[in-house]
Structure formats: structure tokens, C-alpha cells
Design an enzyme around this catalytic site. Structure first.
Site, mmCIF file in Angstrom:
data_model
loop_
_atom_site.group_PDB
_atom_site.id
_atom_site.type_symbol
_atom_site.label_atom_id
_atom_site.label_comp_id
_atom_site.label_asym_id
_atom_site.label_seq_id
_atom_site.Cartn_x
_atom_site.Cartn_y
_atom_site.Cartn_z
ATOM 1 C CE LYS A 126 39.910 56.003 50.585
ATOM 2 N NZ LYS A 126 38.396 55.350 50.169
ATOM 3 C CG ASP A 156 39.564 52.062 50.587
ATOM 4 O OD1 ASP A 156 38.642 52.548 49.758
ATOM 5 O OD2 ASP A 156 40.792 51.960 50.179
HETATM 6 P P1 NDP Z 1 39.629 44.846 50.957
HETATM 7 O O1 NDP Z 1 40.820 45.049 51.613
HETATM 8 O O2 NDP Z 1 38.755 44.168 51.608
HETATM 9 O O3 NDP Z 1 39.987 43.851 49.478
HETATM 10 C C1 NDP Z 1 40.730 44.284 48.601
HETATM 11 C C2 NDP Z 1 40.936 43.415 47.549
HETATM 12 O O4 NDP Z 1 41.747 43.581 46.593
HETATM 13 C C3 NDP Z 1 41.909 42.102 48.099
HETATM 14 O O5 NDP Z 1 41.337 40.894 47.576
HETATM 15 C C4 NDP Z 1 43.374 42.536 47.728
HETATM 16 O O6 NDP Z 1 43.964 41.212 47.503
HETATM 17 C C5 NDP Z 1 42.970 43.093 46.545
HETATM 18 N N1 NDP Z 1 43.991 43.804 46.005
HETATM 19 C C6 NDP Z 1 44.329 45.117 46.892
HETATM 20 N N2 NDP Z 1 45.384 45.750 46.418
HETATM 21 C C7 NDP Z 1 45.883 45.088 45.181
HETATM 22 C C8 NDP Z 1 46.604 45.246 44.261
HETATM 23 N N3 NDP Z 1 47.660 46.129 44.208
HETATM 24 N N4 NDP Z 1 46.609 44.248 43.048
HETATM 25 C C9 NDP Z 1 45.888 43.190 43.251
HETATM 26 N N5 NDP Z 1 44.842 43.472 44.164
HETATM 27 C C10 NDP Z 1 44.893 43.960 45.221
HETATM 28 O O7 NDP Z 1 39.191 46.099 50.089
HETATM 29 P P2 NDP Z 1 37.753 46.570 49.623
HETATM 30 O O8 NDP Z 1 36.946 45.527 49.188
HETATM 31 O O9 NDP Z 1 37.182 47.401 50.841
HETATM 32 O O10 NDP Z 1 38.063 47.756 48.589
HETATM 33 C C11 NDP Z 1 38.198 47.175 47.111
HETATM 34 C C12 NDP Z 1 38.305 48.501 46.326
HETATM 35 O O11 NDP Z 1 36.703 48.950 46.420
HETATM 36 C C13 NDP Z 1 39.319 49.527 46.462
HETATM 37 O O12 NDP Z 1 39.350 50.157 45.374
HETATM 38 C C14 NDP Z 1 38.446 50.414 47.299
HETATM 39 O O13 NDP Z 1 38.907 51.720 47.343
HETATM 40 C C15 NDP Z 1 37.004 50.388 46.810
HETATM 41 N N6 NDP Z 1 35.942 50.978 47.444
HETATM 42 C C16 NDP Z 1 35.899 50.149 48.880
HETATM 43 C C17 NDP Z 1 34.587 50.748 49.539
HETATM 44 C C18 NDP Z 1 34.154 49.957 50.823
HETATM 45 O O14 NDP Z 1 33.139 50.114 51.182
HETATM 46 N N7 NDP Z 1 34.915 48.986 51.087
HETATM 47 C C19 NDP Z 1 33.529 51.702 49.224
HETATM 48 C C20 NDP Z 1 33.968 52.365 47.682
HETATM 49 C C21 NDP Z 1 35.185 51.660 47.058
HETATM 50 P P3 NDP Z 1 45.021 41.013 48.755
HETATM 51 O O15 NDP Z 1 44.396 40.486 49.992
HETATM 52 O O16 NDP Z 1 46.285 40.087 48.086
HETATM 53 O O17 NDP Z 1 45.887 42.386 49.015
#
Ligand code: NDP
Length: 445
Positions: free
Chosen positions: A125, A165
């Protein structure tokens, strides 16, 4: 001292002030007790002591220039955690909260997740404390180019293959790939999540969200239940959340919430495909806030709140770590929620996990439920190696089969080790055995 406790003490001493890493290591190691009791070989080979230590840790300076010509400096990281099963594989996160603690917890989880996918991938990571929010495309590009100018010497299609991510989507992967290609003068599958025109796989953007919903379907099938007509609460509004909603809609469920770091929207009529298309445009192109959904569609907005107070049958956390507190878990259960499938990594604090297990709801830990993303990344690597592209239906079908296999493996392993229905124990033990046995086969490395 029992070996689990001893290993945890060492992790605490070696990694002071790293609570997220310790949380994930504690959860995994505690659940390995049944396998450690059954076989002495892991103790003799000091597997616990070895598996909690990344094989390699890289921390580097990332200088770049903003649009005003001012110099900015961020910190870049890559944790190459375990290569027993294949090249290091795992995403890059760009978010101001990124530090060694967060990336070590994510890298550690990734080792077991990748093992569960059935594909040949090690775990890693990386990322940076750079915040893409509020930056212009040019600023993001200059940052990505500087980040890759250091990272390129450590990665490669047979060595370490990063992906996206939080904060790293198609735009960032494009800039990173362009710079890698320029520095190395070669076009290889060194990153996954690439654009469709230049080596990306169909279904990769959808894979984590779709995969999580397929996993939920598997859990429900085992109880002769389905997603049809279920009210679902989803957090986040990024990549994982968007495709979770899309698949839930396809399967006849009703999604009533989305959120971002500023607040939550509650749409009791359901976020249908038209509204979802609007959200995708808002988040992926205009890069706006979810509050605007409430204004546009005239629904409730809960400023500064997470969605766990909203009544629903199923919950799909899809934002970030520790987003479901013990109290939130209690509220979900009191509101009748009986399925929690984790799209985000480690979204539930340990007290919440204990509660879900105690109440015997259908609960899927992230390392099993969200493994579809990295699984399709693995399929993207295969397609790149063969220099061909599989059609959409074929990749989707493979994803579906992989999620079925992961569920079966976790379910049967939990049963075999005396904890039927406990998918946390099932996932951790099943993921561990394959990595640990491979480490033993490969000698003291
Ligand atoms: P994105 O950046 O596309 O979206 C993240 C979302 O979560 C946004 O809506 C963001 O809001 C919100 N968010 C992020 N940090 C916080 C926080 N501290 N408190 C509240 N809301 C928060 O990321 P992904 O959708 O790719 O990832 C989401 C989760 O899924 C993560 O935990 C990631 O590790 C996990 N994941 C992702 C994979 C992938 O293929 N992308 C694979 C496996 C797991 P804002 O815009 O306001 O920051």
C-alpha cells in the site's frame, strides 16, 4: 507468554503511536488462535513475527509547484508488505490523513485480502498526505509526476503494481502512468485502474462496489434471502459507494443515503439511476459536495453526520476506516439492520465488530467483502501480460465467481475452526494459511 500476545507486544514496541496498524494486527492475530493451536509449524517458523513486519518501507520527499508558482512539499510512501504470493499489489491513497500508521494498516490487511482472491498477488500500500481536493488538474498532474519520479525505481509489472484508493481515481492513475512510461521508456501493466484506451480492464472501476454487493448476495443466499426490496444505507460517495448503489439498484434494493466528509443526505424515495448519474457527474467531474444533492432533489441533509442513524435492513460502509463507532453499531442493530458488508477498509471499530458477531447478523469484514477491486486489478494484470482485453461480461462473471469463492472459503473455514458464521475468523484464517504456508515453502526470507 502465549505467542499471539508476545507478537502483539513486539508490534506495540516497534510501532509506537500507530493505533490503526495495531488495531488491524490485533484483530487478525487474535482470530488466528485456533489455527496456531492446531499446528506448531507457524510458531516454529516465527510466522507471526515475520508477517507483521513489512518486507520494505519507502518514505520519500515529493516537491511540486502549485499554480501560483509556489513550491509545495508532500511526503510519499510505499509499504511493500509481503511478496509470498506474487508481486506487491495494493492501492495508493492521496489524503491529508495519510501517514505510516494508516498505510501500514492498509498494507497489512491487503496481504490477507489478496490471498483470499485466489489470484497470485502479494500485498502492499502507498500514497501521500497530498490532498487533491481543491487542486486544479494541472496541480494534480505536477504532483503525480513528482511522486512517480521517485516511485518508478521501486515498482514494475513483476515487482510492485499500485492501483487507486481514496483520492486516486482514473485521472491520477493516468498522470502516474504517463510519467512512469516516460521515465522507463516502456509500456507495461505497472499500474491498474488504467483508462480503457490504454490497457485498463472493463469492470475495474465498478469492481469494488459490485463485488461488495455480490458478497452481500452470497451471505443472504446462505439464509434463503435476497436483496430484492431491501432498504440499504450507504456511506461515502466516491468510487466504491457509486458502484455499490448501481449494483444494489440493479438487484432491486433501495438505497437511501450517501455521504462525504462534510455530511450525509437521506433520500427516502431511493437514489435511482438518474439521481446516481447526477451524483457521478457531481463527484467525478465537478468534484462538488454531497450537500448539493439535498438542494437539487429537495431531501434531508445532515451536516457533519454519518448515515448510521438512518433506518435500513443492510449497511454498506464505503468511505473510510473507523467510520462505524460502537454506538453507531448499536444504533444500526436497534434500527433493525441485519447485514453489514464493508466496502471500506476496517470501517467498524473493534467494539462494533464484537457486537455484530455477538448478535449473529450477516457481517462481512472489508478484507473479504471489498476484495473484488483488487481481484479485477489482478485480472487487469493478466490481460496486460497477454496483451488482450476481455469483454465486459467475461470480467463481470469472473468477478462474480471470485466473490462466490471468497465467501465459500471464509464460510467453510469459519466452520472448520469451530466458529460457524463468523466470517472475520474465516477470512483471517483462510487468508493467513495460504500466505504462511508459502512463506515456509520459500525459506527464511
Ligand atoms: P474515493 O476517494 O473515491 O471516495 C471516498 C469517499 O469517502 C468520499 O465520499 C470521501 O468524502 C469519503 N471520505 C474519505 N475520507 C473520509 C473521512 N475521513 N470521513 C468521512 N468521509 C470520508 O475512495 P474510494 O471510494 O476508492 O474508497 C473508499 C473506501 O473503500 C476506502 O476505505 C478504500 O480503502 C476502500 N477500498 C477501495 C477500493 C477501490 O478499488 N477503490 C478497493 C478496496 C477498498 P470526501 O470527498 O469529502 O473526502
Amino acid at each position: 507468554m502465549p505467542i499471539v500476545q508476545q507478537a502483539l507486544e513486539t508490534v506495540k514496541q516497534r510501532n509506537p503511536n500507530e493505533p490503526a496498524f495495531l488495531q488491524s494486527v490485533t484483530e487478525v492475530l487474535e482470530s488466528l488462535r485456533p489455527v496456531l493451536e492446531r499446528s506448531k509449524k507457524y510458531k516454529d517458523a516465527k510466522i507471526l513475527e515475520r508477517i507483521v513486519e513489512p518486507e520494505r518501507q519507502l518514505i520519500f520527499r515529493v516537491p511540486w509547484q502549485d499554480d501560483r508558482g509556489e513550491i509545495q512539499v508532500n511526503r510519499g510512501f510505499r509499504f511493500e508488505f509481503n511478496s509470498a504470493l506474487g508481486p506487491y499489489k495494493g492501492g495508493l491513497r492521496f489524503h491529508p490523513s495519510v501517514n505510516s500508521d494508516i498505510l501500514k494498516f492498509l498494507g497489512f490487511e491487503q496481504v490477507f485480502k489478496n490471498s483470499l482472491t485466489t489470484l497470485p498477488m502479494g500485498g502492499g500500500k502507498g500514497g501521500s498526505d497530498f490532498d487533491p481536493k481543491g487542486k486544479s488538474d494541472n496541480e494534480v498532474m505536477r504532483f503525480c509526476q513528482s511522486f512517480m519520479t521517485e516511485l518508478f525505481r521501486h515498482i514494475g509489472s513483476d515487482t510492485d503494481v499500485p492501483a487507486g484508493d481514496i483520492g486516486v481515481g482514473g485521472r491520477e492513475i493516468g498522470f502516474l502512468f504517463g510519467q512512469y512510461k516516460r521515465l522507463r521508456n516502456e509500456f507495461t501493466g505497472v499500474l491498474t485502474g488504467k483508462g480503457l484506451n490504454w490497457g485498463g480492464s472493463l469492470i475495474r472501476p465498478e469492481a469494488t462496489g459490485y463485488g461488495n454487493v455480490y458478497f452481500a448476495q452470497e451471505m443472504l443466499n446462505a439464509r434463503d434471502d435476497s436483496l430484492e426490496g431491501k432498504v440499504c444505507v450507504v456511506s461515502g460517495s466516491g468510487n466504491v459507494a457509486q458502484y455499490t448503489v448501481e449494483k444494489l439498484n440493479q438487484l432491486g434494493a433501495k438505497v437511501v443515503s450517501l455521504s462525504d466528509s462534510n455530511g450525509t443526505i437521506y433520500d427516502k424515495d431511493g437514489i435511482d439511476n438518474e439521481k446516481l448519474a447526477w451524483v457521478m457527474e457531481l463527484k467525478n467531474i465537478r468534484r462538488g459536495r454531497i450537500r448539493e444533492y439535498a438542494e437539487k432533489f429537495g431531501v434531508d441533509y445532515y451536516d457533519g453526520k454519518r448515515p448510521w442513524g438512518i433506518k435500513g435492513d443492510c449497511a454498506f460502509p464505503s468511505a473510510t476506516q473507523n467510520e462505524i463507532s460502537g454506538k453507531d453499531a448499536e444504533t444500526l442493530l436497534n434500527n433493525g439492520c441485519y447485514l453489514v458488508s464493508e466496502g471500506s477498509n476496517m470501517p467498524t471499530v473493534p467494539a462494533g465488530v464484537d457486537l455484530f458477531i455477538e448478535k449473529k447478523i450477516l457481517y462481512a469484514p472489508g478484507k473479504a467483502a471489498n476484495a473484488g477491486g483488487v481481484a479485477v486489478s489482478g485480472l487487469e494484470m493478466s490481460q496486460n501480460a497477454m496483451r488482450l482485453n476481455w469483454p465486459r461480461d467475461e470480467v463481470d462473471e469472473r468477478l462474480r465467481q471470485i466473490m462466490h469463492a471468497i465467501h465459500k472459503n471464509c464460510y467453510e473455514t469459519a466452520e472448520e475452526y469451530g466458529h460457524p458464521g463468523n466470517l472475520v475468523i474465516g477470512a483471517n484464517i483462510a487468508g493467513f494459511i495460504k500466505v504462511a504456508d508459502s512463506m515456509i515453502d520459500q525459506g527464511l526470507v
